[in-house]
Design an enzyme around this catalytic site. Sequence first.
Site, PDB file in Angstrom:
ATOM      1  N   GLY A 198       3.158 -11.809   7.250  1.00 12.68           N
ATOM      2  CA  GLY A 198       3.226 -11.901   5.789  1.00 12.68           C
ATOM      3  C   GLY A 198       4.664 -12.075   5.349  1.00 12.68           C
ATOM      4  O   GLY A 198       4.966 -12.885   4.466  1.00 12.68           O
ATOM      5  N   THR A 235       7.926 -14.938  28.045  1.00 10.48           N
ATOM      6  CA  THR A 235       7.297 -15.965  27.201  1.00 10.48           C
ATOM      7  C   THR A 235       5.786 -16.075  27.415  1.00 10.48           C
ATOM      8  O   THR A 235       5.101 -16.741  26.649  1.00 10.48           O
ATOM      9  CB  THR A 235       7.912 -17.357  27.473  1.00 10.48           C
ATOM     10  N   CYS A 282       1.152   6.173 -12.891  1.00  7.65           N
ATOM     11  CA  CYS A 282      -0.303   6.318 -12.893  1.00  7.65           C
ATOM     12  C   CYS A 282      -0.704   7.775 -12.660  1.00  7.65           C
ATOM     13  O   CYS A 282      -0.594   8.574 -13.572  1.00  7.65           O
ATOM     14  CB  CYS A 282      -0.936   5.358 -11.881  1.00  7.65           C
ATOM     15  N   HIS A 331       1.008   0.475 -13.277  1.00  2.00           N
ATOM     16  CA  HIS A 331       1.797   0.359 -12.042  1.00  2.00           C
ATOM     17  C   HIS A 331       2.920  -0.661 -12.219  1.00  2.00           C
ATOM     18  O   HIS A 331       2.752  -1.834 -11.876  1.00  2.00           O
ATOM     19  CB  HIS A 331       0.899  -0.059 -10.879  1.00  2.00           C
ATOM     20  N   GLU A 348       5.381  -1.076 -10.481  1.00  4.13           N
ATOM     21  CA  GLU A 348       5.882  -1.551  -9.174  1.00  4.13           C
ATOM     22  C   GLU A 348       5.331  -2.920  -8.782  1.00  4.13           C
ATOM     23  O   GLU A 348       5.881  -3.569  -7.905  1.00  4.13           O
ATOM     24  CB  GLU A 348       5.577  -0.520  -8.075  1.00  4.13           C
TER      25      GLU A 348
HETATM   26  N1  GLN Z   1      -6.746   8.850  -9.625  1.00  3.92           N
HETATM   27  C1  GLN Z   1      -6.231   8.488 -10.894  1.00  3.92           C
HETATM   28  C2  GLN Z   1      -7.227   7.650 -11.690  1.00  3.92           C
HETATM   29  O1  GLN Z   1      -8.127   7.090 -11.134  1.00  3.92           O
HETATM   30  C3  GLN Z   1      -4.918   7.742 -10.757  1.00  3.92           C
HETATM   31  C4  GLN Z   1      -5.072   6.398 -10.131  1.00  3.92           C
HETATM   32  C5  GLN Z   1      -3.776   5.816  -9.654  1.00  3.92           C
HETATM   33  O2  GLN Z   1      -2.782   6.503  -9.517  1.00  3.92           O
HETATM   34  N2  GLN Z   1      -3.788   4.545  -9.336  1.00  3.92           N
HETATM   35  O3  GLN Z   1      -7.102   7.526 -12.873  1.00  3.92           O
END
Ligand code: GLN
Length: 539
Positions: free
Chosen positions: A17, A189, A385, A511, A513
Site C-alpha cells: 500500500g 533472490t 469521537c 474523526h 484524522e
Molecule cells: N463507540 C462510540 C460510538 O459508537 C465511539 C465510536 C468511535 O470512537 N468511532 O458512538
Amino acid sequence: MKHIFVTGGVVSSLGKGLAAAALGCILEKRGLRTVLQKFDPYLNVDPGTMSPFQHGEVYVLNDGTEADLDLGHYERFTSSLLTKRNSLTSGQVYLSVIEKERAGAYLGATVQVVPHITDFIKERIREVEAENPEAAVLITEIGGTTGDIEGLPFLEAIRQFILERGPTNAIVMHVTLVPYITAAGELKTKPSQQSVAKLREIGLQPQVLICRTEHPLDGTIRQKLSTYCNVPQKAVIEMRDVPKSLYEAPLMLQREGLDGVVCELLRLDDAPPAATIEWEKFVRRVVAPRRHVKVGFVGKYTDLQDAYKSVYESLTHAGAAHDCRVETVRIASEDLEAGPEAVERLLGDVSGILVPGGFGERGIEGMIAAARYAREHEIPYLGLCLGMQIATIEFARNACGLAGANSVEFDAKSPHPVITLLETQKKVSKKGATMRLGVSCAVLTPDTLTAQIYGRPEVSERHRHRYEFNMKYREQLEAQGFRISGTSPDGVLVELIELRGHPYFVACQFHPEFQSKPNQPHPLFRSFVGACLGHGQGG
Ligand code: GLN
C-alpha cells in the site's frame, strides 16, 4: 487512462500500500493526476466489522465507506478523494453477483467465477475510470500475496484487462521480499523468482519489481533478479526500510528511478521531472525537527502498530508544521485504572493527552481518568469521537456531581446517560455499515476556541459512531464551564465541545484524522500540538 496493477509476493505486510501510494505521489509531482484503488480478496463486504487485531484501522471516506487503511495512505500521498468504488472486496463482488443471479439477471446461464466474477471486477475498473475523467493514471493494489487461492479471480480479471488495453496502457508492478540470510551473509533472490513464476503461471508478467530489502542490492543481485524474474535491470527497484519516516518512501523510489521506468513503459515520458521540493521540506521537518514534545496517547489498542494509523499520521503532519517531533507515549487505558498513582506515573510528564476513537467497555474508566487528569492539571486534551464522549462523562461525573454518569454503550442503566444512542440508530439491528458514517457539516459556535482554531463558521468532517451527546444535559454541563462549540446545522447533534477557562481542552464527535495531509495538517491536530508545545515550553 493508464493502469498500474500492484501485486505482492513471498509474504504479506511488505508495504504494498505504501509502495503504491508513494508511486502515486511521485507521479503527481510529475503533473500526472493519479487515482488509487484497492482490491481485497477477503470475504467481508468491508472491514467495518473487523477488530483492530485483524485489520488495523478502519479508514472512513467522505461518502461513509468503511475501507482498508491503505486508502488512508492513498489519500495522504496524493490529491485523490476516494469513494466507495475505490475499495472492492471479494465479499462485495460475490454478494453483487449472487444478488443479480437471484434477480434473474443471468437467466438461463450457469453463473461462474470466469466470466461473471471477473467481468464484475473489470467493470469496476471501468467505473473508477469514468468517475475520475481528469486522472491520467489509475493504480490498483491487489491485497494478499500471490499464490493465495482467494486472490485468483482478481489476478485473472487483471490478465484479461491488460490483454484488452495493451502493454503500453497497463502494467504490473510486483512488490517482493529479498531476504538477507545472516548465516550466509547473503541476500536471496529465490523467493522473488518463485513468486514471479507463480504470477507467470496465471499469465501475468510483471514489468517492474519493487524489492523490499534490509540491505542494498548490489549489481550481481540486481542482475540475477532481472534475469530470472524476466524484468529489465533498470526496472529492478530497491525499496529499503525507510529509516525514519514512511514519507521518505516517494523520494527513495524516485532516486531509484521508479517514476522514469513507469513513465517510459506507459509512454508518459513527456511528463516533466517530479517537483518534490515541498515534499522534501516536509520530510526534513519530520526526520530532523528542531523541537520535541511528548503526548500521552490513551487507547485500547496502543500496542498495535496500525490500530490508530491515521491519528499517528495526523500528529506527524501537525508536528511538521511546528518543526516538532511528536513523541506519542502509548498508554493502554486499562493501566490507568490502577488508581491515582498510576495516573500520575504514566501521565505526569506528558505535555498533552489524546484519547482516540473506540468501541466497547474495556478500558473506559482509564480513559476517563486521563480526561480528568488533563482537565484538572490544565494539560492540553484532544478527544476524538469516543474521546469526546469520555470527556463528557468525566465532566458530568466530576465537575457536575452527576454520579454514575455514563454512555449507554457501557452502562445501559446509568442514572445519567449523558451519551445516548443516536435517534437514527434505535431501529438498527444489523452491524455492517449501519453507523452514522461519512462526511457531514458542523456549524461552529462563535467566540469559542474551536471557531478560532478553524477560522471559519462551518466545517465538514467524517463520522463513524452510534452514540451522541444527550442534549437533556446541555444546561447542567454548560453551567459548569462545558461549551458546545459545534453542532449539526439543525442544532440537534453535538459535534464539538471545549472547556471554558482551560488552555486547550477540545474534543469532537467526528474523526479529523481522516482529513489530515502532509502539507495540510488538520487544524485540530495543528492547534493541539501548538498547545502541547506551549505547555511543555518547547523542550
Ligand atoms: N463507540 C462510540 C460510538 O459508537 C465511539 C465510536 C468511535 O470512537 N468511532 O458512538
